[in-house]
Enzyme design. Structure first.
Site, PDB file in Angstrom:
ATOM      1  N   ASP A  36      -6.321  -5.287   5.408  1.00  0.00           N
ATOM      2  CA  ASP A  36      -7.416  -4.872   4.545  1.00  0.00           C
ATOM      3  C   ASP A  36      -8.352  -6.041   4.288  1.00  0.00           C
ATOM      4  O   ASP A  36      -9.571  -5.943   4.453  1.00  0.00           O
ATOM      5  CB  ASP A  36      -6.848  -4.336   3.228  1.00  0.00           C
ATOM      6  CG  ASP A  36      -7.875  -3.559   2.425  1.00  0.00           C
ATOM      7  OD1 ASP A  36      -8.991  -3.324   2.933  1.00  0.00           O
ATOM      8  OD2 ASP A  36      -7.568  -3.167   1.287  1.00  0.00           O
TER       9      ASP A  36
ATOM     10  N   ASP B 153      -3.238 -16.775   5.571  1.00  0.00           N
ATOM     11  CA  ASP B 153      -4.296 -17.535   4.888  1.00  0.00           C
ATOM     12  C   ASP B 153      -5.024 -18.459   5.860  1.00  0.00           C
ATOM     13  O   ASP B 153      -6.250 -18.619   5.786  1.00  0.00           O
ATOM     14  CB  ASP B 153      -3.733 -18.325   3.697  1.00  0.00           C
ATOM     15  CG  ASP B 153      -2.515 -19.146   4.043  1.00  0.00           C
ATOM     16  OD1 ASP B 153      -2.419 -20.287   3.571  1.00  0.00           O
ATOM     17  OD2 ASP B 153      -1.634 -18.649   4.779  1.00  0.00           O
TER      18      ASP B 153
ATOM     19  N   TYR C  46       0.808  -1.218   0.000  1.00  0.00           N
ATOM     20  CA  TYR C  46       0.000   0.000   0.000  1.00  0.00           C
ATOM     21  C   TYR C  46       0.843   1.271   0.000  1.00  0.00           C
ATOM     22  O   TYR C  46       0.301   2.366  -0.105  1.00  0.00           O
ATOM     23  CB  TYR C  46      -0.928   0.020   1.209  1.00  0.00           C
ATOM     24  CG  TYR C  46      -2.277  -0.603   0.970  1.00  0.00           C
ATOM     25  CD1 TYR C  46      -3.435   0.135   1.064  1.00  0.00           C
ATOM     26  CD2 TYR C  46      -2.389  -1.943   0.646  1.00  0.00           C
ATOM     27  CE1 TYR C  46      -4.681  -0.442   0.855  1.00  0.00           C
ATOM     28  CE2 TYR C  46      -3.615  -2.531   0.428  1.00  0.00           C
ATOM     29  CZ  TYR C  46      -4.755  -1.772   0.542  1.00  0.00           C
ATOM     30  OH  TYR C  46      -5.976  -2.344   0.325  1.00  0.00           O
TER      31      TYR C  46
ATOM     32  N   LYS D 270       2.511 -13.546   6.595  1.00  0.00           N
ATOM     33  CA  LYS D 270       2.769 -14.582   5.591  1.00  0.00           C
ATOM     34  C   LYS D 270       4.274 -14.847   5.538  1.00  0.00           C
ATOM     35  O   LYS D 270       4.889 -14.961   4.481  1.00  0.00           O
ATOM     36  CB  LYS D 270       2.218 -14.135   4.230  1.00  0.00           C
ATOM     37  CG  LYS D 270       2.192 -15.217   3.157  1.00  0.00           C
ATOM     38  CD  LYS D 270       1.281 -16.385   3.497  1.00  0.00           C
ATOM     39  CE  LYS D 270       1.271 -17.409   2.358  1.00  0.00           C
ATOM     40  NZ  LYS D 270       0.571 -18.651   2.735  1.00  0.00           N
TER      41      LYS D 270
END
Length: 460
Positions: free
Chosen positions: A347, A323, A153, A223
């Site tokens: 987000d 995830d 971002y 992640k």
């Protein structure tokens, strides 16, 4: 509304100094923004009046952004608006239109970057009676601390086949030896910066919030199994900060397992303990086994402060792969409390959670810099222009963002009243069209009437 009041300042100790009549800049927003704002401001003022009997009052100061600003000043985000948020520290805004055109950035993102609002705060909880697609929405009670300035971002990217991206790809391939760009001639490239300072200040804010409100855990969502030097580093820096700055008040999940093993079996060996909290111990290479044993030995040293069950009263610091987290917030939502995560993960996660408790139309948000004191609370949904000026839409997102703002000011009593009023109005099935069409036996009311219902239920 009046701007007569006193500015909020930062005290010498680095805390907000909030006067009894603080000046609060506000942007009513585009599309449905004016309808929502008229309802929300009445609710906030009503809660403050009821909580403090006139001793405290919000002094509202309108500033311009979006379509209204462009019509009046030919500027989508006038400098005067940025200056007002900078001067008065804390403000609130409705939804804003992103101007159409190449190279024109989101006004929301622009404000966050200009004021370095590094925390995106998104509490997610269910209000009794709100339609939900999940069986047990009441199990969802989480607070997301999303890093707001780094990651993808940050906007560091170049379009495919441009001169700039071709230059970057040549550098990566020739100077850095990168061989993993599968189609270099047609690839756009984005850069993902994740810094130690940015990670630490986000995790610090999440832990301080969790301790202030006596939450049970902070989960670092990442992640890092794939992006080891960005998201993996975020996790590692987060753990290190928790142990360095909050050692007495926190325990990691793995430390808790080790200490519990000792309590169950005081004679357990270091190696046996390592096997119990790390099932793959026997198959691990010798250097990894040594690391696991060292982890046990370090946890043993916490015995005087964390042993004998003391760890059960500490804030648990743990981590979860992004995830897997998106699955488990649906299947095991009670495992999560406060979540600290990077920008893109946050987000996805905040909107996925909002869907479980009624949608982003009722999800609050705040953008905060805890060091400078700057904060802008905001609607998390869009402008919905087709419903503009119909007195129809749900004002919940701005209203609850107002409650979040009041908590930020330390006015918890007024914030509690807003949440109580919202809970009562929805529980009585007096709701706007978005909920009424999904609730059996509901009475559909206008946006302004929903405000009346919320204020009325503050007194229940």
């Amino acid at each position: 509304m009046t701007s007569e009041g006193t500015p909020i300042t930062m005290s010498s100790t680095g805390a907000l100094s909030v006067p009894s009549h603080p000046i609060i800049p506000f942007i009513e927003g585009d599309g449905t923004g004016p309808d929502i704002w008229r309802a929300s401001v009445r609710i906030m003022d009503g809660a403050v009046l009821k909580a403090y009997g006139g001793d405290r009052k919000l002094a509202w100061k309108e500033v311009l952004a979006g379509e209204k600003a462009f019509r009046q000043t030919e500027d989508w985000l006038p400098q005067a608006t940025v200056d007002a948020f900078r001067e008065y520290l804390v403000g609130i805004k409705g939804p804003l239109t992103t101007p159409v055109g190449k190279g024109i950035r989101s006004l929301n993102v622009a404000l966050r970057q200009m004021l370095d609002l590094y925390v995106c705060l998104r509490p997610v909880r269910w209000f009794r009676g709100v339609p939900s697609p999940v069986k047990d929405p009441g199990a969802v009670d989480m607070v997301i601390y999303r890093e707001n300035t780094e990651d993808i971002y940050a906007g560091i990217e170049w379009p495919a086949e441009s001169a700039e991206v071709n230059k970057l790809i040549r550098f990566l391939e020739t100077e850095m030896g990168v061989k993993k760009i599968r189609f270099p001639k047609t690839s756009g490239i984005g850069i993902k910066p994740v810094s130690r300072e940015g990670s630490e200040r986000l995790v610090r804010a999440a832990i301080e919030y969790a301790l202030r409100y006596q939450r049970k855990s902070v989960t670092l969502v990442h992640k890092g199994n794939i992006m080891k030097f960005t998201e993996g580093a975020f996790k590692d820096w987060g753990y290190a900060l928790a142990q360095r700055e909050f050692r007495a008040a926190t325990v990691t999940q793995r430390e808790a397992w080790i200490l519990e093993n000792i309590e169950k079996n005081p004679n357990i060996t270091v190696e046996e303990n390592a096997r119990q909290f790390e099932p793959g111990y026997d198959m691990a290479p010798a250097p990894n086994q040594a690391e696991f044993r060292a982890e046990v030995e370090a946890a043993v040293l916490l015995g005087p402060t964390h042993g004998d069950g003391k760890w059960k009263n500490k804030l648990i610091i743990k981590d979860s792969i992004a995830d897997i987290t998106l699955q488990q917030v649906m299947t095991r939502p009670r495992d999560f409390d406060v979540i600290a995560t990077l920008n893109l993960n946050g987000d996805y996660l905040s909107d996925a959670l909002a869907a479980q408790i009624g949608g982003i139309g009722i999800a609050p948000g705040g953008n905060i810099n805890y060091v400078t004191g700057h904060a802008i609370f905001e609607a998390t949904h869009g402008t919905a222009p087709k419903y503009a000026n119909l007195d129809k839409v749900n004002p919940g997102s701005v209203t609850l963002s107002g409650a979040l703002m009041l908590r930020h000011l330390g006015w918890d009593e007024a914030a509690d009243l807003i949440e109580k009023g919202m809970d009562g109005a929805i529980g009585a099935k007096t709701v706007t069209y978005d909920f009424a069409r999904q609730m059996e036996g509901a009475k559909e009311i206008r946006c302004s009437e929903f405000a009346d219902a919320i204020i009325r239920h503050m007194g229940d």
